[in-house]
Design a protein around this motif. Sequence first.
Motif: not given
Length: 458
Positions: A263-277, A289-297
């Motif tokens: 599930t590692s890749t799916e957790w990765l997606h979930a973490f990013a969705l969480a931030v951007n939501e 470095p911006t808010n729109g891209a804030a989920g990746i780091i």
Amino acid sequence: MTAFVSALDLFSIGIGPSSSHTVGPMRAARAFAERLADDGILDRVTRVTCSLYGSLGATGLGHGTPDAVIAGLAGLRPDDCDPDEVRGAWTRLSDDGAEVRVAGRHAVTMTQGDLSLEPRTRLPGHPNAMTLHGWGADDALPLAEETYYSVGGGFIRREGDAVHESEALRHPLPYDTADELLALCEEHGVSLCDVARSNEVAVHGAEGIDAGLDAIWAAMAVCVERGLATEGTLPGGLGVKRRAPEVRRRLEEYDRDEHVRDTSTEWLHAFALAVNEENASGGRVVTAPTNGAAGIIPAVGHYYLRFVPGADAAGIRRYLLTAAAIASLVKKNASISGAEGGCQAEVGSACAMAAGALCAVLGGTPRQIENAAEIAMEHHLGLTCDPVAGLVQVPCIERNAIASSTAVSAARLALHGDGTHLVSLDTVIETMRQTGLDMMTKYKETSEGGLAVNVIEC
Ligand code: SF4
């Protein structure tokens, strides 16, 4: 001037949904209010007006820019304000007017009409421009006028301000390009993170930078947690449902039976969705470095902590420092602003930062790190910014999830090589800059092209 930007400035704790359209304008409006006070004219001001130009005018409503301006004028700061106080600050003014306490103390009456959206007016300094006026008894002549540019990542520049060199002179290991950064690593026999850390320590001290990095990561972690736990529909009228909690629940079920799947890749997606939501709902978010891209780091950082054996808090500090060093190169030599370079400058930059930083904490050499960042950015070249309805939701939220996967892939691919590769990070950054210049304006955070005009809003 050296490219170096401190991680403590780059990763700034603020509010959603946009660093350039929410955090930057809020800081600019607050700076204007402070100038009125410092210049001793605040008490004579009876009204403040603000014109939002270019991209700020085009997508400002969807990005909450007018609310951010009113909140900034009232003295609120993105890093410690209550996001609920910002939301609706402009809407509450109505056409009849309501009281705004400029700089937190001087009451003036403002109406919604005191803020104007002027997307067709583009100032030469930057596509995200805003001019504020402070008016007194004389309606023909303002007491004060300032123009600010929101240049991406929450950074602002006041028209006429000189670029300060003094801070840069304090960096013991200055660099302008990735080639220079690699040369420093080789000359001193240190890692890319060590170069970044030396520069940070010179400015903030060892304890200061560690405390700052820990606070940034803590804010990112809280954001992920909140996003994974918060159900509902995002504001703005598109009816976009938050997906992160549902994905989390399903993954927790899968993880109970460890033989079901990786599930590692799916957790990765979930973490990013969480931030951007969280970002799309105007919550507390760290620019990266911006808010729109804030989920990746945060997503790739959480992936590291959860799935990489031996990962620890010290690794997260190295991760953030390396990411900031890569962002410095992009900011100096191209752009991290969607209004200037399209989404390649936002999500592409964040992906390059995360790829290089993950490569670093997985044990990559400086050349492998540079390679990872280059791979990540190369495959975002030409990516446009076309948010539907001017909201940082579609395509932004999913785009962060996908770019997080790309970052992990780029890091792992680079680790298979020895760092030798054909296209350098400097070349790809310059290519991104040129592509951004060639990109039609309608694809640069105006919502006048792409998905924004082909998706029917309900
Ligand atoms: S499309 Fe990309 S650049 Fe544009 S608002 Fe969304 S995340 Fe930011």
